[in-house]
Structure formats: C-alpha cells, structure tokens
Design an enzyme around this catalytic site. Structure first.
Site, PDB file in Angstrom:
ATOM      1  N   LYS A  22     -10.309 -11.976  -3.493  1.00 27.67           N
ATOM      2  CA  LYS A  22     -11.111 -11.400  -4.519  1.00 27.67           C
ATOM      3  C   LYS A  22      -9.777 -11.435  -5.773  1.00 27.67           C
ATOM      4  O   LYS A  22     -10.445 -11.345  -6.891  1.00 27.67           O
ATOM      5  CB  LYS A  22     -11.232  -9.983  -4.220  1.00 27.67           C
ATOM      6  N   ARG A  71     -15.537   0.789  -1.761  1.00 25.00           N
ATOM      7  CA  ARG A  71     -14.980   0.384  -0.541  1.00 25.00           C
ATOM      8  C   ARG A  71     -15.946   1.039   0.406  1.00 25.00           C
ATOM      9  O   ARG A  71     -15.581   0.909   1.656  1.00 25.00           O
ATOM     10  CB  ARG A  71     -13.473   1.057  -0.286  1.00 25.00           C
ATOM     11  N   ARG A 105       0.642 -14.429   2.683  1.00 21.59           N
ATOM     12  CA  ARG A 105       0.263 -13.854   1.298  1.00 21.59           C
ATOM     13  C   ARG A 105       1.589 -12.948   0.657  1.00 21.59           C
ATOM     14  O   ARG A 105       1.952 -12.294   1.338  1.00 21.59           O
ATOM     15  CB  ARG A 105      -1.103 -13.074   1.081  1.00 21.59           C
ATOM     16  N   ARG A 114       3.380  -7.466   0.998  1.00 21.27           N
ATOM     17  CA  ARG A 114       3.041  -6.059   0.923  1.00 21.27           C
ATOM     18  C   ARG A 114       2.952  -5.292   2.298  1.00 21.27           C
ATOM     19  O   ARG A 114       2.658  -5.989   3.422  1.00 21.27           O
ATOM     20  CB  ARG A 114       1.610  -5.977   0.442  1.00 21.27           C
ATOM     21  N   ARG A 167      -6.885  -3.047   8.894  1.00 21.62           N
ATOM     22  CA  ARG A 167      -7.673  -3.035   7.435  1.00 21.62           C
ATOM     23  C   ARG A 167      -9.130  -4.013   7.828  1.00 21.62           C
ATOM     24  O   ARG A 167      -9.961  -3.587   7.252  1.00 21.62           O
ATOM     25  CB  ARG A 167      -7.088  -3.915   6.581  1.00 21.62           C
TER      26      ARG A 167
HETATM   27  P1  AMP Z   1      -6.261  -3.664  -1.891  1.00 29.21           P
HETATM   28  O1  AMP Z   1      -5.319  -4.114  -2.977  1.00 29.21           O
HETATM   29  O2  AMP Z   1      -7.893  -3.825  -2.898  1.00 29.21           O
HETATM   30  O3  AMP Z   1      -6.487  -4.696  -0.853  1.00 29.21           O
HETATM   31  O4  AMP Z   1      -6.192  -2.330  -1.865  1.00 29.21           O
HETATM   32  C1  AMP Z   1      -5.088  -1.838  -1.035  1.00 29.21           C
HETATM   33  C2  AMP Z   1      -5.305  -0.475  -0.446  1.00 29.21           C
HETATM   34  O5  AMP Z   1      -5.584   0.328  -1.530  1.00 29.21           O
HETATM   35  C3  AMP Z   1      -6.296  -0.215   0.349  1.00 29.21           C
HETATM   36  O6  AMP Z   1      -6.094  -1.018   1.799  1.00 29.21           O
HETATM   37  C4  AMP Z   1      -6.562   0.855   0.478  1.00 29.21           C
HETATM   38  O7  AMP Z   1      -5.547   1.825   1.159  1.00 29.21           O
HETATM   39  C5  AMP Z   1      -6.235   1.368  -1.043  1.00 29.21           C
HETATM   40  N1  AMP Z   1      -7.516   1.273  -1.815  1.00 29.21           N
HETATM   41  C6  AMP Z   1      -7.879   0.524  -2.838  1.00 29.21           C
HETATM   42  N2  AMP Z   1      -9.033   0.586  -3.416  1.00 29.21           N
HETATM   43  C7  AMP Z   1      -9.222   1.557  -2.389  1.00 29.21           C
HETATM   44  C8  AMP Z   1     -10.762   2.408  -2.710  1.00 29.21           C
HETATM   45  N3  AMP Z   1     -11.906   2.016  -3.527  1.00 29.21           N
HETATM   46  N4  AMP Z   1     -11.000   3.441  -1.746  1.00 29.21           N
HETATM   47  C9  AMP Z   1      -9.996   3.713  -0.974  1.00 29.21           C
HETATM   48  N5  AMP Z   1      -8.815   3.080  -0.881  1.00 29.21           N
HETATM   49  C10 AMP Z   1      -8.472   2.177  -1.593  1.00 29.21           C
END
Ligand code: AMP
Length: 210
Positions: A13, A88, A127, A153, A164
């Site tokens: 994404k 989410r 990654r 990360r 996750r």
């Molecule tokens: P991402 O970079 O999109 O994989 O997001 C990394 C982490 O940020 C996720 O695993 C959540 O802990 C938090 N996060 C990102 N977007 C959201 C969301 N819309 N709602 C809740 N937590 C989020």
C-alpha cells in the site's frame, strides 16, 4: 480523486500510494507515517501511539479519528486525497463516511490490494523503512527516494508480524465488505512488479474517475 487503499500489512500500500498520489497529484495521507513522524518528534501523540504500534495493535479510535479529522482540514485535500492505513476497522470507516459527507467530499473508490499470507510474512520480514521519509524498501542500505538511513520497524519483526496479521483479519478485513456494499470496492492483485500493479490500479480507477 478521493481514494482509500486497503490491504494487509506488506501488500505494498505504501509503495503504491506514492505512485498513485504522484499520478493523481493528490496528497498521500498515511496514518502510520503521521504516527511515526510524531514519534520521531517526541510528541505526546507519538509516544501514546508507540505503545500500540510496537505490539502490532491498533491505536485507539478516539486518538486516530481525531488525528485524521484534523488532517482532513488541511487545504491540500480540496483536490482529492489518498488515504493509506485509514480506516482500519468498520467504526473508523463509519466516522470517515460521516466526515466526508459533512464536507460533501464522498469517496470515489476504495482500492483493495490482495495478497496471500505466506507472501506477506516474507515481504514484511525483509522490509526496511526510511528514518526520514518512511518510504519502504528491500535490500538497500540507503533510502532509494531521499538517501536517508533505513531501519527495520519494530512492528516488522517476526513476533509482531503475526499479531498484525491477526488484527488485520479480525478488525480490518470487515471493511472490505463494508465498501463492497457501498459499491466503492476495486480489488487489484498485489503480486507482480510495482509498475504492473500501479498500471492495473490506474486502469481500474480510470473507470470511476471519468
Ligand atoms: P502502517 O504504517 O499503516 O502499517 O501503520 C503502523 C501502525 O500504526 C499500525 O500497526 C497501528 O498500530 C498504527 N495505525 C496506523 N493507522 C491506524 C489506524 N487507522 N487505526 C489505528 N491504528 C493505526
């Protein structure tokens, strides 16, 4: 173009978001990147989010929804936007629908990237992420986009990846049916070259943007 990207972690994404945002000249809004930027800056929001992010859990809706709502007040969204990582869960999707209805800016499409679980695990564990611009990459020591240092990360480590994926299946996957019912869902396979996947996405989106 007002677009949401949906897909399991590691489906690409973030990478596709960069290309699609550049193609449509719209801001790429990643809630994960906003949390990481806050963490880097040491803000209370960043420190609050870190507790959840490091465990692979969702940051509570009360925090995330307010942050997103605030981001959508910025002037750059008037020509469209691409949301990556929000919503989410179904409650967030409902909040987003209400915010956009009030602004009279409904979504044009929701693009789902689909990928098998084995491929997700392989991708996430290799990654790396840029410390400066957060762009993901594989097999490099410096960010291909800005030259910054890359790191793994905390939530791309094996122990957290499994959680996750569970969180995705339990909480995020239901938004796919939510958006299918709204008539907004477009599904694109996430296996193949980055360029081919971007081309498929743009071709599928051309049917809604005309
Ligand atoms: P991402 O970079 O999109 O994989 O997001 C990394 C982490 O940020 C996720 O695993 C959540 O802990 C938090 N996060 C990102 N977007 C959201 C969301 N819309 N709602 C809740 N937590 C989020």
């Amino acid at each position: 173009m007002r677009l949401v990207l949906v897909g399991p972690p590691g489906a690409g994404k973030g990478t596709q978001a960069q290309f699609l945002a550049a193609h449509y000249l719209i801001p790429h809004i990643s809630t994960g990147d906003i949390f990481r930027a806050n963490l880097k800056a040491g803000t209370p929001l960043g420190l609050q989010a870190k507790v959840f992010m490091d465990k692979g859990e969702l940051v509570p809706d009360s925090v995330t929804n307010e942050m997103l709502k605030d981001r959508l007040t910025h002037g750059d969204v008037s020509n469209g936007f691409l949301l990556d990582g929000f919503p989410r869960n179904v409650a967030q999707a409902e909040v987003l629908r209400a915010i956009l209805a009030e602004k009279k800016m409904p979504l044009d499409a929701v693009l789902e990237f689909s990928l098998a679980n084995e491929e997700i695990v392989a991708r996430l564990s290799s990654r790396r992420t840029c410390k400066d611009c957060f762009q993901p990459s594989v097999g490099v020591e410096k960010c291909p986009s800005c030259g910054g240092d890359v790191y793994q990360r905390e939530d791309d480590k094996a122990e957290v990846i499994a959680r996750r994926l569970e969180v995705y299946q339990e909480q995020t996957a239901p938004i796919v049916s939510f958006y299918r019912n709204e008539g907004l869902l477009i599904t694109v396979g996430a296996l193949g070259s980055v360029e081919d996947i971007t081309a498929h996405a743009i071709s599928a989106l051309s049917r809604v943007s005309e």
